[in-house]
Write a protein that holds these residues in place. Structure first.
Motif, short mmCIF file in Angstrom:
data_model
loop_
_atom_site.label_atom_id
_atom_site.label_comp_id
_atom_site.label_asym_id
_atom_site.label_seq_id
_atom_site.Cartn_x
_atom_site.Cartn_y
_atom_site.Cartn_z
N ALA A 35 42.37 38.61 50.92
CA ALA A 35 41.55 39.95 50.73
C ALA A 35 42.62 41.16 50.14
N TYR A 36 43.49 41.21 51.18
CA TYR A 36 44.62 42.24 50.65
C TYR A 36 45.24 42.03 49.21
N ASP A 37 45.36 40.74 48.88
CA ASP A 37 45.67 40.55 47.39
C ASP A 37 44.97 40.47 46.23
N ASN A 38 43.61 40.78 46.71
CA ASN A 38 42.51 40.75 45.79
C ASN A 38 41.53 41.95 45.93
N PRO A 39 41.86 43.07 45.97
CA PRO A 39 41.16 44.35 46.12
C PRO A 39 40.06 44.54 44.99
N LYS A 40 39.07 44.66 45.29
CA LYS A 40 37.77 45.13 44.40
C LYS A 40 36.91 46.28 44.93
N PHE A 41 36.64 47.02 43.90
CA PHE A 41 35.48 47.95 44.32
C PHE A 41 33.92 47.10 44.18
N VAL A 42 33.10 47.96 44.75
CA VAL A 42 31.78 47.22 44.47
C VAL A 42 31.53 46.98 42.90
N GLU A 43 31.87 47.95 42.14
CA GLU A 43 31.56 47.82 40.67
C GLU A 43 32.29 46.59 40.11
N ASP A 44 33.66 46.55 40.50
CA ASP A 44 34.38 45.28 40.40
C ASP A 44 33.71 43.94 40.36
N ILE A 45 33.22 43.78 41.87
CA ILE A 45 32.41 42.73 42.26
C ILE A 45 31.20 42.35 41.41
N LEU A 46 30.42 43.65 41.06
CA LEU A 46 29.10 43.39 40.45
C LEU A 46 29.51 42.86 39.16
N ARG A 47 30.74 43.42 38.21
CA ARG A 47 30.60 43.27 37.00
C ARG A 47 31.23 41.88 36.74
N ASP A 48 31.98 41.18 37.82
CA ASP A 48 32.58 40.04 37.86
C ASP A 48 31.43 38.81 37.95
N ASN A 49 30.48 39.32 38.81
CA ASN A 49 29.48 38.48 38.94
C ASN A 49 28.64 38.24 37.62
N VAL A 50 28.47 39.42 36.87
CA VAL A 50 27.73 39.49 35.57
C VAL A 50 28.36 38.45 34.67
N LEU A 51 29.54 38.47 34.63
CA LEU A 51 30.45 37.74 33.57
C LEU A 51 30.09 36.17 33.99
N ALA A 52 30.30 36.09 35.20
CA ALA A 52 30.00 34.38 35.73
C ALA A 52 28.60 34.11 35.40
N LEU A 53 27.60 34.77 35.82
CA LEU A 53 26.44 34.34 35.59
C LEU A 53 26.24 34.07 33.93
N ARG A 54 26.74 34.86 33.26
CA ARG A 54 26.21 34.80 31.88
C ARG A 54 26.93 33.64 31.26
N LYS A 55 27.74 32.77 32.03
CA LYS A 55 28.43 31.67 31.64
C LYS A 55 27.32 30.44 31.97
N LEU A 56 26.36 30.46 32.90
CA LEU A 56 25.52 29.46 33.49
C LEU A 56 24.92 28.91 32.24
N ASP A 57 24.85 27.56 31.94
CA ASP A 57 23.92 27.08 31.06
C ASP A 57 22.81 27.18 31.32
N GLY A 58 22.01 27.50 30.20
CA GLY A 58 20.64 27.50 30.34
C GLY A 58 19.85 28.81 31.10
N ILE A 59 20.71 29.66 31.41
CA ILE A 59 20.09 30.70 32.26
C ILE A 59 19.18 31.75 31.44
N ALA A 60 18.43 32.27 31.98
CA ALA A 60 17.51 32.83 31.06
C ALA A 60 17.36 34.66 31.69
N TRP A 61 17.66 34.80 32.75
CA TRP A 61 17.58 36.14 33.47
C TRP A 61 18.22 36.11 34.81
N PHE A 62 18.89 37.07 35.18
CA PHE A 62 19.38 37.07 36.41
C PHE A 62 19.44 38.81 36.85
#
Length: 262
Positions: free
Chosen positions: A211-238
């Protein structure tokens, strides 16, 4: 006997949702390894009530649900369940939500000790007459977050906390929904470190330093999740909600986002 519910109501008000809430039944949920996990679900099951009817038939909701309680349940079965509700309750729309705890085996990073982590999950289905099922999978994923600002300004240490990401996903017709285990793993990877129910000392050292080597604000975590979810094949909404249960404040840090992908 006289059917009071079927009597005509003269007030001219259609009710959008009428039915049962906080019913509890067991269900079988498909697991990643091809088996099934028995879960206890808290259920809300409703239909639209036309303005001409005084009331719905509450007993029919349990009559519809009960036969499914010992059968595997996923999108096709929920589609059948809701079609049955439309027919038996003379409705144009029906909704069901099943909220349950789902357990996933977690292996500690150093010792390899196995334990079970529980996730709050939900299956939500909406069916309108003549339309495809709209199915939503929801998983609440816990993890550790560590503050980048705290790490930057401190001579040693940084404040961290347990966090949770509440994710809801829908897939386009013809595409299978992601499995609970895979969605939880994808979301967990966007935090500072995973959490584990069982940790020995070597494991605790590992996750603290990770965790110390990978610090993240709540905004970082949210944005990284958005990018990861956009890559899912066939996803329509999240939709994504991230919340850090702050260790140095008496309030939480929060961020949310939702979007249509297709």
């Amino acid at each position: 006997m006289r059917d009071v519910q079927n009597q005509v109501d003269a007030r001219g008000i259609a009710i959008q949702h009428v039915g049962i809430r906080d019913a509890h039944l067991p269900f079988l949920i498909k697991t990643k390894d091809g088996g099934f996990q028995s879960v206890l679900a808290r259920i809300q099951f409703t239909v639209e009530l036309p303005e001409k009817y005084k009331g719905t038939h509450m007993s029919r909701f349990l009559e519809i649900l009960t036969p499914w309680s010992q059968k595997p349940l996923a999108e096709p079965e929920m589609d059948t369940m809701l079609e049955d509700a439309l027919r038996r309750l003379d409705a144009q729309a029906a909704d069901v939500e099943l909220a349950f705890k789902y357990f996933v085996e977690k292996k500690a990073p150093v010792s390899g000790r196995m334990s079970l982590l529980d996730y709050d999950c939900r299956f939500v289905g909406r069916k309108q007459a003549g339309e495809p099922l709209v199915f939503t999978l929801g998983v609440d994923v816990p993890f550790t977050s560590l503050c980048p600002c705290s790490k930057e300004i401190s001579d040693y240490g940084a404040h961290n906390q347990r966090s949770i990401c509440r994710v809801r996903v829908r897939f386009a017709p013809g595409h299978d929904c992601i499995l609970i285990e895979d969605l939880a793993s994808l979301v967990e990877a966007q935090g500072s470190s995973p959490i584990y129910p069982l940790l020995k000392r070597a494991d605790e050292k590992y996750v603290t330093e990770a965790a110390y080597d990978n610090p993240k604000f709540v905004e970082d975590i949210l944005r990284d999740n958005v990018l990861a979810l956009r890559k899912l094949d066939g996803i329509a909404w999240f939709s994504v909600e991230c919340e850090n249960f702050e260790s140095i404040h008496n309030h939480n840090a929060y961020a949310s986002h939702e979007e249509n992908v297709q």
